[in-house]
Design an enzyme around this catalytic site. Structure first.
Site, short mmCIF file in Angstrom:
data_model
loop_
_atom_site.label_atom_id
_atom_site.label_comp_id
_atom_site.label_asym_id
_atom_site.label_seq_id
_atom_site.Cartn_x
_atom_site.Cartn_y
_atom_site.Cartn_z
N GLU A 68 11.58 -6.36 -9.03
CA GLU A 68 10.77 -5.21 -9.46
C GLU A 68 11.62 -4.29 -10.33
O GLU A 68 12.41 -3.48 -9.78
CB GLU A 68 10.28 -4.41 -8.26
N TRP A 93 0.81 -1.23 0.00
CA TRP A 93 0.00 0.00 0.00
C TRP A 93 0.84 1.27 0.00
O TRP A 93 0.30 2.37 -0.09
CB TRP A 93 -0.96 -0.01 1.20
N LYS A 94 2.16 1.12 0.18
CA LYS A 94 3.04 2.30 0.20
C LYS A 94 2.48 3.33 1.20
O LYS A 94 1.92 2.93 2.23
CB LYS A 94 3.22 2.84 -1.21
N SER A 129 3.68 -2.58 -11.97
CA SER A 129 2.50 -2.36 -12.83
C SER A 129 1.65 -3.61 -13.05
O SER A 129 1.00 -3.74 -14.10
CB SER A 129 2.93 -1.78 -14.18
N HIS A 161 13.01 -2.06 -0.82
CA HIS A 161 12.19 -1.54 -1.92
C HIS A 161 12.92 -0.38 -2.60
O HIS A 161 13.56 0.44 -1.92
CB HIS A 161 10.83 -1.08 -1.39
P1 13P Z 1 2.88 -0.66 -8.90
O1 13P Z 1 2.15 -1.99 -8.92
O2 13P Z 1 2.03 0.49 -8.51
O3 13P Z 1 3.65 -0.46 -10.17
O4 13P Z 1 3.97 -0.78 -7.72
C1 13P Z 1 4.81 -1.87 -7.69
C2 13P Z 1 5.56 -1.84 -6.42
O5 13P Z 1 6.42 -1.00 -6.22
C3 13P Z 1 5.20 -2.82 -5.41
O6 13P Z 1 6.14 -2.86 -4.39
#
Ligand code: 13P
Length: 251
Positions: A170, A11-12, A212, A100
């Site tokens: 990622e 969820w950041k 994404s 991350h």
């Molecule tokens: P998005 O799915 O919004 O591109 O983010 C990926 C991410 O950074 C998950 O840790």
């Protein structure tokens, strides 16, 4: 091995108490769906502000994770703003993201990441180690080298902790951009990475993909056998998007 796929929401810096409703919907979806409960591990890495409140309001179908942990080698101390493994354990948090790219870009580095993993001895939390290449790495053909190097530096002093590790690949250029790597490219990347991990660490370590991921592109990952799941940012914020990703992956 790893028959269960990880669907990890990150969820950041998003979410308030009122957004519990999103996870409640995911929770009831999983409770209703026996096949999926057997097939996936659903995890949400929440802001620390929400962990306790959400965990006590959800069934056990959703596991809760944090997005970061202190790199200092103590459980308690004069470290303003830091949260230790011991504290996350107290919240019954089961997973934590480490490394991350959004944290690497503001100071996290190979040494602090390795230290964070080392500190996990304080708890049983599982670690999602995030690694990834920049667009420059990708364009210059050094993505694989960059990623394997990040993994080596994170894990070389932590070989006793390998059972706790999940690797999240990622590509930085894919995060939030709506662009995902070509399926063949990713398939080769995952195959090579899997062989690399077995050679270096004599162990199968799960590898998941992040960047994404959406209900529209999830089917493209179905043929990537070595991909053990997904780390999902934006599309994990709304229950419908997250549920559609799972549904489309299995339909
Ligand atoms: P998005 O799915 O919004 O591109 O983010 C990926 C991410 O950074 C998950 O840790």
């Amino acid at each position: 091995m790893y028959s269960k796929k990880y669907f990890i929401g990150n969820w950041k810096m998003n979410g308030l108490k009122k957004d519990l409703v999103q996870l409640k919907k995911v929770d009831s979806f999983l409770i209703r769906n026996k096949f999926l409960r057997k097939s996936i591990i659903s995890i949400f890495c929440l802001p620390n502000t929400l962990i306790d409140f959400y965990r006590t309001n959800l069934s056990k179908e959703i596991k809760i994770g944090s997005q970061n942990v202190s790199n200092v080698n103590v459980s308690f101390g004069a470290n303003t703003g830091f949260v230790s493994f011991r504290m996350l354990k107290d919240l019954k948090c089961e997973y934590v993201l480490i490394g991350h790219s959004e944290l690497r870009s503001v100071g996290d580095n190979d040494k602090s990441i390795s230290n964070k993993i080392k500190n996990s001895k304080q708890s049983k939390l599982k670690i999602v180690l995030c690694v990834g290449d920049s667009l420059k790495d990708f364009k210059s053909g050094t993505a694989y080298k960059k990623v394997t190097n990040q993994i080596l530096l994170a894990l070389k002093n932590n070989k006793k902790l390998l059972n706790k590790i999940i690797i999240a690949y990622e590509p930085i250029w894919s995060i939030g951009s709506g662009i995902i790597p070509k399926t063949m490219y990713l398939k080769n990347f995952f195959d090579k990475l899997n062989i690399f991990l077995i050679k270096k660490f004599k162990k199968q370590i799960p590898i998941i993909y992040g960047g994404s991921v959406s209900s529209k592109n999830i089917k493209e990952f179905k043929n990537i056998k070595k991909c053990n799941g997904f780390l999902i940012g934006g599309a994990s914020l709304k229950s419908k998007n997250y549920i559609d990703i799972i549904k489309n992956y299995y339909n």
